[in-house]
Design an enzyme around this catalytic site. Structure first.
Site, short mmCIF file in Angstrom:
data_model
loop_
_atom_site.label_atom_id
_atom_site.label_comp_id
_atom_site.label_asym_id
_atom_site.label_seq_id
_atom_site.Cartn_x
_atom_site.Cartn_y
_atom_site.Cartn_z
N LYS A 96 0.85 -1.19 0.00
CA LYS A 96 0.00 0.00 0.00
C LYS A 96 0.89 1.25 0.00
CE LYS A 96 -4.19 1.80 2.19
NZ LYS A 96 -5.19 1.61 3.25
N GLU A 111 -19.33 -5.46 10.59
CA GLU A 111 -20.32 -4.69 11.34
C GLU A 111 -21.34 -5.57 12.04
OE1 GLU A 111 -18.71 -2.17 8.00
OE2 GLU A 111 -19.56 -4.19 8.15
N ARG A 115 -25.48 -2.01 7.62
CA ARG A 115 -25.06 -3.39 7.37
C ARG A 115 -25.35 -4.31 8.56
NH1 ARG A 115 -20.59 -3.27 3.24
NH2 ARG A 115 -19.86 -5.22 4.13
#
Length: 629
Positions: free
Chosen positions: A290, A377, A405
């Site tokens: 990244k 979640e 969610r």
């Protein structure tokens, strides 16, 4: 000299595919430089895009897009994809009003196969496309590109479980950079990190066979042979351990390939060409870094996950900045630490949003009471319910859009059991550049109908702290929803005072017009009321709503106006209408909220003005309505 001779001639993937494979490293280098320049000027998601440059080039080189489907998970890494698919000259509009969206968006380009913004949807969507193409007799390929962070969500495994049992041609690319927005947590990332897979069996067999031939001809061959044999056994054991990693995906019915270097574009092309010709579910494990190519982002990918603008290489003259107003997120973070110091039962839970939800300091001060459950979640809410059953006081820090969610868990696992879980709901209302996938415009509507719920909406920073303390002390499920960014600059108490649940307060006394305002809409309502000489009530609570105050306002005023930064349908205004109907009061009522439409991305002030929810628009709408009725 032209700094990007190859990228300049690429407007679509068809142009890219006309190049020779040996030219692709240069394309990737030019693309990365273009990305650095464009995001450096506009801001946006950054480190994740730098890490996906070579993979994006290889995918569009091998696959016949847009006929073949590329489904990007979340979409943080989709900027190189946008640059290569006809939007290079629009990158200066990224995440701005009327410009490019920060995520793939079907209405924006035929190359955006699926609209995304939330995590872990790519495998299910790509599988749906693969099945549809099979039923329609289309010879297309579907590819899901998902990060290892997104693989921590159950939805990804639900899709893997389904896909592995279906006779479809599907490629899942696991982009493994050991990060989501924050460093990954949980057993799966550790598993991937400790079991980087290389099938060494063929290599070991060759080593052993060739070693035997050589050792037979050397002096002291027996002694040396024993050492080599022991070493081979050690390597074989390591290979067996590595082979076990294959089982994670192969037991789902996927054929595993990898891991491969995600920054070697030519090798990626060879691997993808081979995979494109294979039948059945395939999984390619790609290792990337990244922030690759920009040292600041490589060294701190969390900080550079998204940026406003890149820092200049030349330091600017030091100017003492004015004292900044605290954001609502910072107010929450400080309250959380203070409340935790006062109550050792408090624990904090986040679904992979440590920085965004303001939990960095809490984790440092109370590491044993901090739980990052990954992008999960649903689990976060049920986990909180289990903690609450045993006397712990969980605070779930979650964005409004992500709470959607976990709706079933909120209802079934928390509310129906009346468990004292506090939901600190950040990013309520318009969120700006992230657009409709991240807008928090529905929480009041979907929370109001849930039994046992307390719902609070603070009008400024101090109210935020007051209502957090109040709801934390309640022995029932509760939610405090607050907007992104800074508030009014109100002085914030350092105490843990509470207010009476279900009671609002009059902020301004006026005549004829009563403006019943909720949360972030109190301040613009007060500004609008000055010219209208209207009364303004800060309701504080959406549920239980202050019926006594509403009845009083309705009986003492000619017109009722409700204002909220939430969908009009089923929101706080609807709650006011229900109270009026219950008490048989018939007065003209104007509901001001977000219309039943998908909002856009852009500057929040511009968006609120377009929605008729800034102070000037509220005043004009009320005045025009009164004149009309």
């Amino acid at each position: 000299m032209n700094p990007s001779p190859l990228l300049d001639i690429i407007d679509t993937p068809q142009d890219l595919r006309r190049l020779e494979k040996k030219q692709l490293p240069q394309v990737a280098a030019e693309l990365r430089e273009f990305l650095l320049d464009s995001v450096g000027k506009t801001g946006g998601h950054f480190a994740s895009n730098l890490g996906a440059v070579e993979l994006t080039v290889a995918l569009h080189y091998v696959y016949d897009t847009p006929e073949d489907h590329l489904v990007w998970d979340v979409g943080h890494q989709s900027y190189p994809h946008k640059i290569l698919t006809g939007r290079k000259n629009q990158m200066h509009t990224m995440r701005q009003y009327g410009g490019l969206a920060g995520f793939p968006k079907r209405s924006e380009s035929e190359y955006d196969a699926f609209g995304v913004g939330h995590s872990s949807t790519s495998i299910g969507a790509a599988l749906g496309m693969a099945v549809a193409d099979k039923q329609l007799g289309n010879n297309r390929r579907s590819v899901a590109i998902i990060g290892d962070g997104a693989m921590t969500a159950g939805q990804a495994f639900e899709a893997l479980n389904c896909a592995g049992d279906m006779d479809v041609d599907l490629l899942v690319i696991l982009n493994d950079n050991e990060m989501s927005i924050s460093p990954n947590v949980g057993a799966l990332p550790k598993y991937l990190a400790s079991n980087v897979v290389r099938d060494m069996h063929g290599l070991l067999s060759t080593i052993k066979a060739q070693s035997s031939k050589v050792l037979d001809k050397l002096p002291g061959a027996m002694e040396l042979a024993q050492k080599v044999e022991n070493k081979i056994k050690t390597l074989a054991g390591e290979a067996e351990h590595a082979k076990q990693s294959l089982s994670l995906f192969e037991n789902f019915g996927f054929r595993y390939t990898g891991p491969v270097d995600g920054h070697n574009v030519e090798n990626l092309v060879d691997v993808l060409k081979d995979l494109r010709g294979r039948k059945g579910p395939q999984l390619l494990h790609v290792i990337t870094k990244k922030g690759n190519g920009y040292k600041f982002a490589e060294n701190d990918p969390v900080k550079y996950h998204a940026v406003a603008k890149l820092p200049s290489e030349v330091p600017a003259p030091e100017v003492k900045p004015a004292a900044a107003k605290p954001t609502y997120t910072q107010v929450f973070g400080q309250w959380l630490c203070d409340q935790a110091a006062a109550d050792e039962r408090l624990v904090a839970i986040t679904p992979a949003m440590r920085e965004g939800s303001g939990l960095v300091e809490f984790e440092q001060q109370f590491p044993d009471r901090y739980f990052d459950v990954g992008i999960a979640e649903q689990h976060a809410v049920t986990f909180a319910g289990g903690l609450a059953c045993e006397g712990i006081k969980p605070v779930v820090a979650i964005y409004s859009t992500f709470l959607q969610r976990a709706y079933d868990q909120l209802v079934h696992d928390v509310a129906l059991q009346n468990l004292p879980v506090l939901f600190a709901i950040d990013r309520a209302g318009i969120v700006g550049a992230d657009g409709p996938t991240h807008a928090g415009l529905y929480d009041l509507s979907f929370l109001r109908c849930v039994p046992n719920m307390i719902i609070a909406a603070p009008s400024d920073e101090n109210e935020c702290r007051l209502l957090l303390s109040t709801c934390y002390q309640a022995n029932s499920p509760s939610a405090v929803r607050y907007p992104r960014g800074t508030g009014t600059g109100a002085t914030v108490s350092d105490g843990l005072e509470t207010v009476e649940i279900g009671k609002g307060i009059i902020r301004r006394e006026g005549e004829k017009i009563a403006v019943i305002a909720f949360g972030s809409m109190v301040v613009p309502s007060l500004t609008a009321a000055d010219n209208l000489n209207a009364t303004v009530a800060d309701m504080r609570f959406v549920k239980p709503i202050d019926e006594e105050l509403i009845v009083h306002l309705a009986q003492s005023h000619d017109y009722i106006v409700t204002v909220e930064e939430n969908a009009e349908l089923g929101g706080a205004g609807s709650a006011v209408l229900e109270v009026l109907a219950k008490h048989g009061i018939c007065k003209p009522v104007l509901l001001l909220g977000v219309e039943d439409k998908v909002t856009e991305h852009g500057d929040p002030k511009k968006l609120l003005a377009d929605l008729g929810l800034n102070a000037e628009s509220v005043e004009k709408r009320i005045a025009g309505w009164i004149e009309a009725v």
